[in-house]
Motif scaffolding. Sequence first.
Motif, mmCIF file in Angstrom:
data_model
loop_
_atom_site.group_PDB
_atom_site.id
_atom_site.type_symbol
_atom_site.label_atom_id
_atom_site.label_comp_id
_atom_site.label_asym_id
_atom_site.label_seq_id
_atom_site.Cartn_x
_atom_site.Cartn_y
_atom_site.Cartn_z
ATOM 1 N N LYS A 92 0.209 -12.458 -21.741
ATOM 2 C CA LYS A 92 -0.962 -12.558 -20.645
ATOM 3 C C LYS A 92 -1.195 -11.091 -19.958
ATOM 4 O O LYS A 92 -0.486 -10.131 -20.069
ATOM 5 C CB LYS A 92 -0.703 -13.454 -19.646
ATOM 6 C CG LYS A 92 -0.671 -15.116 -20.337
ATOM 7 C CD LYS A 92 -0.386 -15.956 -19.042
ATOM 8 C CE LYS A 92 -0.492 -17.357 -19.562
ATOM 9 N NZ LYS A 92 0.238 -18.390 -18.416
ATOM 10 N N ASN A 93 -2.557 -10.870 -19.677
ATOM 11 C CA ASN A 93 -2.991 -9.752 -19.251
ATOM 12 C C ASN A 93 -2.514 -8.497 -19.735
ATOM 13 O O ASN A 93 -1.846 -7.498 -18.975
ATOM 14 C CB ASN A 93 -2.450 -9.810 -17.558
ATOM 15 C CG ASN A 93 -3.157 -11.106 -16.621
ATOM 16 O OD1 ASN A 93 -4.064 -11.577 -17.099
ATOM 17 N ND2 ASN A 93 -2.163 -11.813 -15.945
ATOM 18 N N SER A 95 -2.857 -4.746 -21.023
ATOM 19 C CA SER A 95 -4.141 -3.631 -20.727
ATOM 20 C C SER A 95 -3.383 -2.386 -20.878
ATOM 21 O O SER A 95 -2.211 -2.340 -21.428
ATOM 22 C CB SER A 95 -4.294 -3.606 -19.153
ATOM 23 O OG SER A 95 -3.258 -3.289 -18.376
ATOM 24 N N SER A 104 1.563 -5.568 -19.532
ATOM 25 C CA SER A 104 1.466 -6.940 -19.342
ATOM 26 C C SER A 104 1.622 -7.349 -18.056
ATOM 27 O O SER A 104 2.901 -7.068 -17.671
ATOM 28 C CB SER A 104 2.387 -7.655 -20.277
ATOM 29 O OG SER A 104 2.209 -9.051 -20.045
ATOM 30 N N ASP A 105 0.779 -7.752 -17.268
ATOM 31 C CA ASP A 105 1.097 -8.177 -15.919
ATOM 32 C C ASP A 105 1.321 -7.123 -15.121
ATOM 33 O O ASP A 105 2.367 -6.895 -13.971
ATOM 34 C CB ASP A 105 1.984 -9.220 -15.595
ATOM 35 C CG ASP A 105 1.347 -10.832 -15.808
ATOM 36 O OD1 ASP A 105 0.206 -10.881 -15.777
ATOM 37 O OD2 ASP A 105 2.205 -11.577 -16.455
ATOM 38 N N LYS A 106 0.836 -5.920 -15.348
ATOM 39 C CA LYS A 106 1.102 -4.601 -14.576
ATOM 40 C C LYS A 106 2.507 -4.003 -15.040
ATOM 41 O O LYS A 106 2.805 -3.146 -14.030
ATOM 42 C CB LYS A 106 0.849 -4.630 -13.093
ATOM 43 C CG LYS A 106 -0.581 -5.111 -12.608
ATOM 44 C CD LYS A 106 -0.604 -5.253 -11.246
ATOM 45 C CE LYS A 106 -2.337 -5.704 -10.999
ATOM 46 N NZ LYS A 106 -2.400 -5.752 -9.644
#
Length: 243
Positions: A92-93, A95, A104-106
């Motif tokens: 998820k997430n 970037s 992923s998730d910062k």
Amino acid sequence: MRIVKLHTTDSTNDYLKSLAKEEKLEEDTVVWALEQTNGRGQMGTKWSTSSGKNLTFSVFRKIQQITIDQQFYALMAASLAVKDVLKKLLIKNVSVKWPNDILSDKKKICGILIENVIKKGELNAMIIGVGLNVNQTIWEDVPKATSIKSQTGIHFDLQEILNLLLEQFHHYVKMLLDGNLDTIKKEYEAHLFRKDKPSTFLNTNKEQFVGIIQGVTDQGRLILLEEDNKLKEYDLKEIQLLF
């Protein structure tokens, strides 16, 4: 494709460079090490992982169709290949933190390092090094790290992940060779971490300032919209994103 699997090496990029000097490498020669003792990231940073739990590999690729001035497109393409595979694995997430980290998730899940082979002043080949956190779940002194297993709870076979990545690399290499550079750049920019959001940066004078990521130049410089409403470009050595 030739895959050289090693138990331990200092750096898969360095091993592949040495191999290229000793013999004429076939296309897409891959060096995969279960343990990398001196892995490197951008600007000489270290890439440290637990033995046998993560993927550390490098790919040798002839890529004479793009120029030295266009070399950042290869990094964008490699970043997108990793992003695609992670999304297929339901991470998820996902970037891309400019220029070469996948989050992923910062949290950092992957780093990419590309080194060029220049012959007679022209780009001849590239060595694409990838460090992907797969099954490691505990890190010492690395607070912003994560892995595929941390995100999914599933233990993955490293060979299967490697095969997925190499398949996706081929997809983006074909795009590079076909000249679809605009598509690659737009896709990369669309997945940039903190794009279009006010963010805090640190400059070379250790001063903080606020800017909004707009995209990147063809050469890989980060484009920021700053408080004076002007667009400015920065190299990797010039700024650091604080998050």
